[in-house]
Scaffold this motif. Structure first.
Motif, PDB file in Angstrom:
ATOM      1  N   LYS A  46      32.073  50.930 123.450  1.00 50.42           N
ATOM      2  CA  LYS A  46      33.207  50.911 122.529  1.00 50.42           C
ATOM      3  C   LYS A  46      33.577  52.337 122.114  1.00 50.42           C
ATOM      4  CE  LYS A  46      30.441  50.076 118.345  1.00 50.42           C
ATOM      5  NZ  LYS A  46      30.171  49.139 117.238  1.00 50.42           N
ATOM      6  N   TRP A  47      34.786  52.493 121.610  1.00 43.77           N
ATOM      7  CA  TRP A  47      35.372  53.791 121.330  1.00 43.77           C
ATOM      8  C   TRP A  47      34.500  54.657 120.421  1.00 43.77           C
ATOM      9  CZ3 TRP A  47      38.527  57.335 122.918  1.00 43.77           C
ATOM     10  CH2 TRP A  47      39.066  58.281 122.049  1.00 43.77           C
ATOM     11  N   ASP A  48      33.993  54.100 119.354  1.00 44.99           N
ATOM     12  CA  ASP A  48      33.202  54.899 118.406  1.00 44.99           C
ATOM     13  C   ASP A  48      31.961  55.510 119.047  1.00 44.99           C
ATOM     14  OD1 ASP A  48      34.913  54.637 116.302  1.00 44.99           O
ATOM     15  OD2 ASP A  48      33.815  53.008 115.319  1.00 44.99           O
ATOM     16  N   ASN A  49      31.477  54.901 120.116  1.00 48.83           N
ATOM     17  CA  ASN A  49      30.280  55.413 120.787  1.00 48.83           C
ATOM     18  C   ASN A  49      30.580  56.489 121.825  1.00 48.83           C
ATOM     19  OD1 ASN A  49      28.744  53.643 119.277  1.00 48.83           O
ATOM     20  ND2 ASN A  49      28.482  52.148 120.924  1.00 48.83           N
ATOM     21  N   ARG A  50      31.845  56.727 122.110  1.00 46.69           N
ATOM     22  CA  ARG A  50      32.168  57.674 123.183  1.00 46.69           C
ATOM     23  C   ARG A  50      33.276  58.658 122.835  1.00 46.69           C
ATOM     24  NH1 ARG A  50      36.610  55.520 126.007  1.00 46.69           N
ATOM     25  NH2 ARG A  50      37.157  53.432 125.283  1.00 46.69           N
ATOM     26  N   LYS A  51      33.880  58.484 121.665  1.00 39.72           N
ATOM     27  CA  LYS A  51      35.036  59.319 121.332  1.00 39.72           C
ATOM     28  C   LYS A  51      34.688  60.805 121.234  1.00 39.72           C
ATOM     29  CE  LYS A  51      34.743  58.547 116.308  1.00 39.72           C
ATOM     30  NZ  LYS A  51      35.478  58.004 115.131  1.00 39.72           N
ATOM     31  N   ASP A  52      33.515  61.127 120.689  1.00 39.76           N
ATOM     32  CA  ASP A  52      33.155  62.544 120.573  1.00 39.76           C
ATOM     33  C   ASP A  52      32.962  63.175 121.944  1.00 39.76           C
ATOM     34  OD1 ASP A  52      33.268  62.523 117.808  1.00 39.76           O
ATOM     35  OD2 ASP A  52      31.143  62.078 117.563  1.00 39.76           O
ATOM     36  N   GLU A  53      32.326  62.433 122.848  1.00 43.23           N
ATOM     37  CA  GLU A  53      32.117  62.966 124.190  1.00 43.23           C
ATOM     38  C   GLU A  53      33.432  63.101 124.942  1.00 43.23           C
ATOM     39  OE1 GLU A  53      29.382  64.282 124.977  1.00 43.23           O
ATOM     40  OE2 GLU A  53      28.384  63.530 123.174  1.00 43.23           O
ATOM     41  N   LEU A  54      34.373  62.210 124.644  1.00 45.64           N
ATOM     42  CA  LEU A  54      35.647  62.267 125.360  1.00 45.64           C
ATOM     43  C   LEU A  54      36.432  63.515 124.972  1.00 45.64           C
ATOM     44  CD1 LEU A  54      37.848  59.326 126.335  1.00 45.64           C
ATOM     45  CD2 LEU A  54      38.955  61.356 125.415  1.00 45.64           C
ATOM     46  N   TYR A  55      36.523  63.811 123.682  1.00 45.81           N
ATOM     47  CA  TYR A  55      37.293  65.009 123.323  1.00 45.81           C
ATOM     48  C   TYR A  55      36.566  66.283 123.760  1.00 45.81           C
ATOM     49  CZ  TYR A  55      34.949  67.053 119.173  1.00 45.81           C
ATOM     50  OH  TYR A  55      34.096  67.713 118.336  1.00 45.81           O
TER      51      TYR A  55
END
Length: 285
Positions: A46-55
């Protein structure tokens, strides 16, 4: 960030630096990235688990222009805040403001400015919020005419997400985009079209696009990464399914095309791989 993640970043910039070009030429990079909409059913992905790595991934590759697909308003707002040297254009497809998925375009403000922007719907009523032909959902294309601060050269960037079910809609979307390009450029400025087109390379919409634009993967001097761009968050047995594309005007020289297969903590950062393409625009174009 694991070591392989770091090494791949170094390798990318080594590859991108292998070619020299005239100081009068304009070199720029574009990235297309379906970031996957925020879906709680994705569990560990889910987004909250990967958003930091994505940016962080975007910042690592630092494209001049980034086109995202599927991002909802809060995801796009997060990227707005996190990508501090970038600004963004684009609207939600469900109301033309903030509701629904965006085809956002982020641009490096140190290099470019926007001189014209807009969004149109891939439908019979492109200027209105609408569902086109046999599509399942509203589909949009966001565009911007960008001017390089130093050279004053202009480029039209288009970012689209085609329907996943409507075959007629995908064909008609190409026709609509071609007509829009003609109106926006009058054949005087080059174009980049990127996005999740939901079709394979041998299907009709791609064959149509190849008649007036060039597939960057076929044109590139260097090609790296997997054939497929959709991974479905699966680590093993990934389909070689290429549905994400970057097309450019014939006036571009395509230096490199890289499908970025980064992993973090043994997981993919989105269910699609981003693609980064380096173009050169010759001085006489």
């Amino acid at each position: 960030m694991n070591m392989s993640y770091f090494i791949r970043g170094i390798l990318l910039f080594t590859v991108l630096g292998m070619f020299s070009c005239s100081s009068n030429d304009t070199t720029f990079t574009v990235m297309t990235y379906n970031i996957r909409y925020d879906n709680l059913a994705d569990g560990i992905n889910k987004w909250d688990n990967r958003k930091d790595e994505l940016y962080k991934q975007v910042l690592k590759y630092s494209p001049d222009i980034l086109g995202t697909q599927e991002g909802l308003n809060h995801q796009i707002t997060f990227l707005d805040k996190s990508l501090s040297s970038y600004k963004r254009i684009g609207v939600g497809r469900e109301d033309g403001r903030t509701k629904g998925e965006y085809c956002a375009i982020f641009y490096d403000t140190l290099k470019h400015k926007v001189v014209k922007e807009g969004t149109f719907w891939l439908s019979e009523k492109p200027e209105e919020v609408s569902v086109g032909w046999d599509a399942a959902l509203e589909r949009i294309c966001t565009y911007g005419v960008f001017e390089n601060h130093n050279t004053k050269k202009k480029i039209l960037i288009m970012n689209a997400h085609f329907d996943h079910l409507g075959k007629k809609c995908r064909v008609e979307s190409v026709k609509l985009i071609e007509n829009k390009i003609k109106k926006l450029t009058n054949n005087k400025i080059p174009v980049v079209l990127m996005g999740d087109l939901n079709v394979l390379p041998f299907e009709e919409p791609i064959l149509m696009l190849n008649k007036f634009l060039r597939d960057s993967k076929k044109e590139a001097t260097i090609v790296k990464g997997t054939e497929g761009t959709f991974n479905g968050f699966k680590i093993d047995n990934i389909e070689e399914k290429r549905i994400d594309y970057v097309f450019g005007s014939p006036s571009f020289k395509t230096k490199s095309y890289i499908t970025i297969n980064d992993m973090c903590n043994e997981k993919y950062i989105s269910d699609h791989f981003p693609i980064i393409v380096e173009y050169v625009l010759k001085q006489n174009h």
